[in-house]
Design a protein around this motif. Sequence first.
Motif, PDB file in Angstrom:
ATOM      1  N   VAL A 132       0.880  -1.176   0.000  1.00  0.00           N
ATOM      2  CA  VAL A 132       0.000   0.000   0.000  1.00  0.00           C
ATOM      3  C   VAL A 132       0.911   1.217   0.000  1.00  0.00           C
ATOM      4  O   VAL A 132       1.724   1.379   0.921  1.00  0.00           O
ATOM      5  N   THR A 152      -6.459   7.568  -0.244  1.00  0.00           N
ATOM      6  CA  THR A 152      -5.651   6.792  -1.193  1.00  0.00           C
ATOM      7  C   THR A 152      -5.489   7.505  -2.527  1.00  0.00           C
ATOM      8  O   THR A 152      -4.576   7.194  -3.283  1.00  0.00           O
ATOM      9  N   SER A 180      -1.848   0.856  -4.894  1.00  0.00           N
ATOM     10  CA  SER A 180      -1.461  -0.389  -4.244  1.00  0.00           C
ATOM     11  C   SER A 180      -1.222  -1.448  -5.301  1.00  0.00           C
ATOM     12  O   SER A 180      -1.601  -1.296  -6.458  1.00  0.00           O
TER      13      SER A 180
END
Lengths: 350, 350, 350, 350
Positions: free
Chosen positions: A249, C238, A254
């Motif tokens: 990650v 993310t 990822s």
Amino acid sequence: MPDHNLSDQDLRVAVLGVGLMGADHVARIGSRISGARVAVVNDYVTEKAEQLAATIPGCRAIADPLEAIADPAVDAVVLATPGPTHEKQLLACLEHRKPVLCEKPLTTDIDTSLEVVRREAELGTRLIQVGFMRRFDDEYAHLKALIDGGELGAPLLLHCVHRNPAVPDHFDSVMTVRDSLVHEVDVTRFLLDDEITSVQIVKPQPNSLAREGLFDPQIAILETAGGRHVDVELFVTTGVAYEVRTELVAEKGSAMIGLDVGLVRKGAPGVWGGTITPSFKERFGRAYDTEIQRWVDAVRRGAETGNYVDGPTAWDGYAATAVCEAGVQALQSGQPVAVTMVDRASIPGA
Amino acid sequence: MPDHNLSDQDLRVAVLGVGLMGADHVARIGSRISGARVAVVNDYVTEKAEQLAATIPGCRAIADPLEAIADPAVDAVVLATPGPTHEKQLLACLEHRKPVLCEKPLTTDIDTSLEVVRREAELGTRLIQVGFMRRFDDEYAHLKALIDGGELGAPLLLHCVHRNPAVPDHFDSVMTVRDSLVHEVDVTRFLLDDEITSVQIVKPQPNSLAREGLFDPQIAILETAGGRHVDVELFVTTGVAYEVRTELVAEKGSAMIGLDVGLVRKGAPGVWGGTITPSFKERFGRAYDTEIQRWVDAVRRGAETGNYVDGPTAWDGYAATAVCEAGVQALQSGQPVAVTMVDRASIPGA
Amino acid sequence: MPDHNLSDQDLRVAVLGVGLMGADHVARIGSRISGARVAVVNDYVTEKAEQLAATIPGCRAIADPLEAIADPAVDAVVLATPGPTHEKQLLACLEHRKPVLCEKPLTTDIDTSLEVVRREAELGTRLIQVGFMRRFDDEYAHLKALIDGGELGAPLLLHCVHRNPAVPDHFDSVMTVRDSLVHEVDVTRFLLDDEITSVQIVKPQPNSLAREGLFDPQIAILETAGGRHVDVELFVTTGVAYEVRTELVAEKGSAMIGLDVGLVRKGAPGVWGGTITPSFKERFGRAYDTEIQRWVDAVRRGAETGNYVDGPTAWDGYAATAVCEAGVQALQSGQPVAVTMVDRASIPGA
Amino acid sequence: MPDHNLSDQDLRVAVLGVGLMGADHVARIGSRISGARVAVVNDYVTEKAEQLAATIPGCRAIADPLEAIADPAVDAVVLATPGPTHEKQLLACLEHRKPVLCEKPLTTDIDTSLEVVRREAELGTRLIQVGFMRRFDDEYAHLKALIDGGELGAPLLLHCVHRNPAVPDHFDSVMTVRDSLVHEVDVTRFLLDDEITSVQIVKPQPNSLAREGLFDPQIAILETAGGRHVDVELFVTTGVAYEVRTELVAEKGSAMIGLDVGLVRKGAPGVWGGTITPSFKERFGRAYDTEIQRWVDAVRRGAETGNYVDGPTAWDGYAATAVCEAGVQALQSGQPVAVTMVDRASIPGA
């Protein structure tokens, strides 16, 4: 720093310890590695080494491992002996300036490991390589390259899974750490280029199908000097199969390896996927190697078998030509075209 | 049937034609194939062969291919010359009893191909192998084993896809048949153990991004003696990547290779899936090979580089030991345990 | 226990709080839920409720939430108000015997949550449902069924991943626990039928691309009364997409959901895979629903649009018939058969 | 063009033919479609329609289908009767200006289909929709959007697979064309916006496990006015499961649906992959619908069951609050924090 130049001839390797792993290395060097040959084998069960040596052209058994290391007709050493003997054998390799590939662990405790590091450093030449072979695996190499390429940004976490279908009866909870976790330790250090500074082991309710007293599964949580965290599931009695998986990650995406589907990457803008093989070299490179190797083997066995082929025969070549010739006609006509071939039985031996 | 036994020494191979494919074979035999060495190279551009020979210990260039074949210090031949020269060279190999690995095509027309088959058959020994290397690819081998195992029942259909990102300017519609379809022809014959009896080529609307005049994509429909049908998409200007895919449809299920995810099988009772790697030998076998080969190479270059290692060092072994030692303590305490290591900089050379 | 039977008519629902989530529920009940209609809306921004009510036939705005709950023309309540108001509103629902669907959290602290539980229990009838909607998701339901079916043996571990591409500026480290982890808390309790007894939060090095001061990612480790461990990656910045993944590790195998590929199972004997859709009902069930709903909508709008169709037209039906008629001839002849259709332009309006 | 405005009330639908498909539509309209209700049912087995009507509030059975169509209390018609009756019933719908959703086929031959098209066109209003429901399936809609978006360039080929595990005894080779191929015909026309101009059917060796005399599998090759080719595998006795797959090959890439893994796309520059769900709305939208519907149903049944909940209870909400409260403490301390909850048994009814 060995006393003669090693580049002009096949490397004469001594394999110390010819149990499961050592015997595998002997077979590998004999059949799949170019540029080296097994010149000496050694085992604490002397007969085993002698029997093995007898099957390999130009190979001797030497009963004493230190004598094998010292032998002037040995250029390099593969160490597949039990861990507790490594320290003495590694120091002997350093003393005799013999390059050595040492199966893990380097040694069985931290003080002797450090002593080995110091003694090698004093020589000023790297002679010792440790057998963490995952660094040579395509998927790990691919993941490492992805990290180093910087495309996914700085790494933050690793999620690792290490599963075995079963373990031998003597396998205990400490071996889960020393023999299984150790691989993930090296993977972490390799992928992140970072030292591990802290370890925690969580023990969930044990698998009732495992041996009484074995803490399995275990969860290890590693912390690195750079502040990254790694969680590792260690589960050695799954009853299913061998599964080794690593998910990175990172700050911009990822990626996961070990899903039996190659590297799978997730990244902006919201897509997941892998890479399509760019050309036939990548797709079929290993097939070419296998083809040539099996042909070489068939040719060398040919005097015995009367057959110098292990693959498509001349008839297969003829049939392909015949079909393509019909195909070219079909391309022009747009109609089905019958393939014309002679009856194979009319040519005895074809 | 060669005049001496070939099993006791490295096979002395002559590689004829050292263009792209031939040069690749020379490199392969030199570095990745055990049991053989390149003893002779030949090319119709004489200088190219001479320059290459000069880089390989014990290798000569011979200007005339037939002379190379006849040379008594040549045990076996790899033929990577242009197709039109194959017939004469293959017949010379047969005459001199030299085993030969012949890149496809066997010859460029059906009559000369048949003549080669006949002449080899008269000798009563198989000497000619044709370079259809897909038979050595893991996925095709896996699919073939699945068919032969009988688990999916009798094969009924194959759907094949053959895609290239681009082709050179001289590539024309006939080459799609002769150079692309030919691989699927061999795949069909290999997988189904059946001869092809009819070919039809369908020409859809051409890709507007391809060169004017090129019929691309094409769809080929093959019929076999056993009544199975095979459809093949041939598309050589996709602009994307290299994709080779085969789906088997059989009486009890189907299976597909080439999805970049290994073999995917569908079968009763309503499940799809693949196989999980059973053990570390299958998962990491190639990594072991790579590890040893790179170590051998590093050791042989060591006198020059002063470094006999190409992989994890002694320090890496020490670090792993240190972390596992902390891990064993963490296993007992259930708490995070700090890892204790010396400062790497305190050991110059480590 | 409401004072009249609710099964004979459309349920008259009051939606309290018509922000993002509440307004979504209003739209849902209006267009996709049969058997209910929105009869009352409420919001602390009175105008917002009034404007919304004006767009819904037979719907009123009521300014006071407690009055809305008490209204005799309200059969049931959807609570989408801010968490701090839940306690008082839930108790009012209980007092007036109104069934209520309460968005999480039940209340914002443990004491008031317990009080609500006690008060409902005293009534002897369940009236309160909490909005953990993952229990209704196909993949979670599939995983739950797999666990309960017992095929994979006793559950041992869950690995959860909860990733958001981004969060609003006011989102802080505590919200990661209260708003993100809370879903995995319910998933754990739902899947394992087990209460959670301990929580640990690990804080790795923060994502440098996230807001200063936000601990992101976090890793939560949950322990249950039954001794199972759950690790949860919580990562809300993310930059990629929304990823929610759960892997179950059980005594006889493992299974993962959230890979964007349905449930993937691994189990003895060494295979991985999923389930193939058994019939067109499972495969296309939703498509039928969508088809009918869109047709109903088109028909109801038809007087306005002059078009009572939202899908394949009569011409599409004609064309399909024409092609199949040619197909039946082609089945018999084995040759290509041309399709005969009239020119569409010859029928104005077709 | 129906004689009254249909947008202000629930649509009163007559379902003609209540066999497998018709009964399914009745259940669907009753429970999953908002804005419509089943007002009339009809079947040539009169008792079946009467029994069904008795279970639906406000629903009548009408014995004569044409009378049902003409009934002034019927706003719209769903036609699930046998194909040979469609022509007369569709013309009646047109005569009475009733919108109609007609299960495929439109009619059973090309001349009557054309007549229906003409008569509707004369009215100047579209009233007839045909039941090709794949156009409403998420994956097909996704693929259609990908084509129309232009990202993959002009379409060139479609590869379609249509597999059933088994068919009834009366299913014959012509039904493969009329009942299976017909779906791929509509898919082709829908995806490519192009009419089909030619059909060829290839008959491979039949599946030996299928009924004697059934040509199965069949391969259909369709050609369109725009010069695109479509190949379709039709295989209705696979014994495995229901598989419907379409691969688009376009000038700049390809995409496949029906692999049980969502849409998988291949495109420049050499990558394959899918889309990650962008937010919880896409990921869990259906779960919200299901949650609310099941809650509405539970509430309406509550007087009978004494339970107004079908999902997470107040206790579940309390437990989540308790765990998160511990989690917030754990976030601060970095240590494991025990969760404090009352004993559930201490609250009877909780």
